[in-house]
Enzyme design. Structure first.
Site, PDB file in Angstrom:
ATOM      1  CD  GLN B 200      -2.884  -1.358   0.342  1.00  0.00           C
ATOM      2  OE1 GLN B 200      -3.742  -0.483   0.303  1.00  0.00           O
ATOM      3  NE2 GLN B 200      -2.893  -2.397  -0.493  1.00  0.00           N
ATOM      4  N   GLY B 241     -11.365   3.131   5.063  1.00  0.00           N
ATOM      5  CA  GLY B 241     -10.534   2.248   4.247  1.00  0.00           C
ATOM      6  C   GLY B 241      -9.636   2.995   3.268  1.00  0.00           C
ATOM      7  CG  HIS B 242      -7.285   0.603   0.548  1.00  0.00           C
ATOM      8  ND1 HIS B 242      -6.437  -0.386   0.174  1.00  0.00           N
ATOM      9  CD2 HIS B 242      -8.522   0.148   0.269  1.00  0.00           C
ATOM     10  CE1 HIS B 242      -7.128  -1.386  -0.322  1.00  0.00           C
ATOM     11  NE2 HIS B 242      -8.384  -1.092  -0.274  1.00  0.00           N
ATOM     12  CG  ASN B 243      -7.291   3.970  -2.687  1.00  0.00           C
ATOM     13  OD1 ASN B 243      -6.235   4.499  -2.398  1.00  0.00           O
ATOM     14  ND2 ASN B 243      -7.366   2.817  -3.291  1.00  0.00           N
ATOM     15  CB  SER B 261     -12.366   3.012  -3.721  1.00  0.00           C
ATOM     16  OG  SER B 261     -11.043   2.538  -3.818  1.00  0.00           O
TER      17      SER B 261
END
Lengths: 353, 353, 353
Positions: B200, B241-243, B261
């Protein structure tokens, strides 16, 4: 600590039968896992199947109750109260590991800190100005104790736990690693298109014998105090909002969340992942099933399930009915068609003679 | 800080009536808890019942609005904007406690760290190589600031908070104790019967005036950055979460989770324990009720409830209908029986003459 | 690390076409964000729209698959396995940052600690008596490693993570910041109107290549061990109760909770915010949709949704039917009225001639 089967039987006031009286026992274990130097117990009949194959050196059993046969090498310890005996045995066989009393040279201690007798403060622990640590309490490595915080006697504050300024713990309180007590409540006013922080100036007061699991968060009050009553038990990853009033002997299971100003009375049981909306009241000994979402007050002893939470009977009838919904839709459609056909006939029938 | 009722009235630009002008006030408290040296306020009419029994030295009231009688010893401070006056009073009576500027001798500071004016770095705090701490910011005891991290001005990073390498915070950002910003997103590829970690390598960028509660987790992006827009407020135990792209002035209540996302636009309000599935979009000022599970996009201003989330009207009609389900099943069964009976008759009727 | 497009193509065993072979690449990024010195990839056709506008210096593409046109400045790297190539490229372009091996002078190391080759221990990390740290493992700043804890090779224990006494990690285990492994399980007996703590004397055993996100909590067993099988991946803020047995390659998404003694078999996928009740079994490769609440065992490969969790087909039929509930109520009411009318007529009809 190890002791013989015979010694343990005597200390637990249990009647010894079979097995080897002189065998040393050094641990407690489950019926399935216990080896010849371990004590097991049969408290729950669901596990009776494991009894006849256990390799335990000794097993605690209810005096006078039937049970499957026990292997010859396993001593039976019959007790009128096997649960109490097991608790006693756990304390004997697995005592809490000692910590050398005193403040580690690598801790940070500010002026005006009051330390009781036999206190342990680990390396990298932080005791801010004016905090008071009661006799026998332990502040483990890396834990943070804010300004003016009060710990009663025999508390355990585990590594990385954080007690913000002014938090007060009673006696025998356990705070597990990573838990944060006294962070600001979530309070904002919407002014001029912005969320303006409302300073959170209340405190947190935690009663005697409360245990709080790992990585939970109990916010300080906005103006008044957030309170956790004596004997209450809070699991991991639980959220307790500002001004919440938890009574005595309340249980909050893992990942439950209690929103601001809710009041939860004594002996209430709040299941895992339950959410309780702000300002609600949960009555004494009420039970909220896992994942319930409470949107109204719960009466004393009431049992609530689902979201929005409903009574046990209503909830399960709904669940059962819901499973039949697709079939129900079809049946209604059939009824409509039949009725239409019948109306045609009845119309004709009505037109007859 | 303490000041007299009269001084406070003047500073809040409030009209003083009754009570004792010279009485010193040293704290704010709720109407129910306030003593003679405390200021209370009536902002919400639900609490009007407490007014006539309050022991507060002074109470903030809306100028021109009716209210129950106030005890003689309590001064009334009438303001056109009691909410704004209370915010001001809280700042006066409960100012943030100062920390002596400078880096504690017990902190760990690596080479290439840039420290602004008036910065406080507590004991056992860690500033990794190349991080920059803006003027007036505080990194409390035990907090971890990774390599190349940037903090704007007047940030507060509370004890045990962790900012992984490369995280960037704007000005006036508050990160409460135990919160982790920039840990790896949850990204794996299933290859050869194993879950293979996808490194990541994105960052996390947090805008001005963001506040993040205790023990939350905001992951770094997989390839791009995770973003939290200015003025957004994130409660305790929240997962981002990521993004994820959070807009400005977004509110994420306790234990909410936003999967990878997802895009959440300005002024959206995400209730407690809500879950938002990955890649979804939540429109501007949309509202997601507590415990909602979002499985589709939410339009701007849309209000959604339940799981799978549905509009307010549809949701509550469903809830109401669901409660009637067991009864409905019975009614359909009755209809079927009656219709059967009628068909018999109609059959006979149809066979008549 | 930077290398040219041509060098990267060679190392990834990819066919290079177009773009500038000598352009240096220093990072990976998304198609939308990548600049001329970044590598992007098209793995998921949903993102194909970004391809024709990308500014990436190079883009990984599936050999032989159609794709929209790529800008002239962007080199195409065709690979039979673009996913594998991207994983490789990420490792090349974004290698893990090194830490100087050795124990920081500000760490706390107790007697009897065994350190492997190339171990890194950060400032304010705590290694309690008798713990063992395998070759190449890193214990970051402020992490706590309890008495007798065992870390295999190449583990990463991030800042503020806490491993209670006796926890065992295999090789290549990653524990993110703030996560707590081995705190006491939530076990009490109700005796004499009080909740009496049951000492939790089991351990936690974590297999090779397990990754655990930030601020999660994995409790030690009551009598036996809690186990996490090799290759399993646990997201942020996840709760794993005492005695839980997680198989291999199990995925627990964010904020999921697994109650005590549940058994989850290999390759099971547990969605975000799922709750699994105690003592349940989840079969191999079963899938639990986000927010599901499991109240019964899940068979191997079974897919379950909602609360109480139901099969995919049953669940979505229920959801669809539920949306039609208010309409259904109306239809039944209509049917009843019509039937009543008809019965009147039929009654008269039946009385005719």
């Amino acid at each position: 600590m190890a002791l013989t089967v015979e010694e343990l039987a005597r200390r637990l006031n249990a009647r010894l039968q079979g097995g080897e009286a002189a065998r040393p026992l050094s641990a407690a274990a489950s019926l399935a896992d216990a080896g010849p130097n371990a004590l097991a117990a049969l408290l729950d009949p669901r596990y009776a199947q494991y009894l006849s194959k256990t390799k335990a050196g000794a097993v605690l059993l209810k005096d006078g109750a039937e049970h499957p046969p026990v292997p010859g090498g396993t001593a039976c310890l019959y007790s009128a109260d096997p649960e109490g005996a097991l608790l006693q045995a756990l304390a004997i066989l697995h005592p809490e590991l000692p910590e050398a009393p005193g403040v580690d040279a690598k801790a940070h201690v500010e002026p005006g800190v009051a330390l009781g007798q036999g206190v342990y403060v680990g390396p990298f622990a932080v005791l801010r100005a004016g905090c008071r640590i009661g006799d026998g309490s332990r502040v483990y490595a890396g834990a943070y104790v804010g300004r003016g915080v009060v710990l009663g006697k025999n508390c355990r504050v585990h590594p990385q736990a954080v007690l913000y300024d002014g938090v007060e713990l009673g006696n025998d309180v356990i705070v597990h690693a990573g838990t944060v007590v006294g962070a600001d409540g979530f309070g904002y006013k919407f002014r001029g298109g912005q969320l303006v922080k409302v300073p959170q100036v209340g405190g947190v007061k935690v009663g005697d014998r409360v245990e709080i699991g790992a990585n939970s968060a109990i916010d300080r009050g906005a103006l008044s105090d957030t309170r956790v009553g004596e004997g209450s038990k809070i699991d991991n990853l639980v959220q307790v909002g500002h001004n919440v009033q938890l009574g005595r002997h309340v249980v909050l299971c893992g990942q439950a969340g209690v929103a601001g100003s809710a009041v939860i009375h004594d002996y209430a049981l709040v299941g895992a992942q339950v959410g309780i909306a702000d300002h609600l009241t949960v009555g004494m000994a009420a039970k909220l099933g896992a994942k319930a979402g409470l949107t109204r007050d719960a009466a004393a002893q009431e049992e609530l399930f689902g979201y929005p939470a409903d009574g046990r009977r209503g909830y399960w009838r709904q669940v059962a009915a819901m499973k039949r919904l697709p079939e129900l839709l079809k049946r209604v459609k059939d009824l409509e068609a039949q009725l239409e056909a019948l109306k045609g006939k009845a119309g004709k029938g009505g037109a007859a003679p």
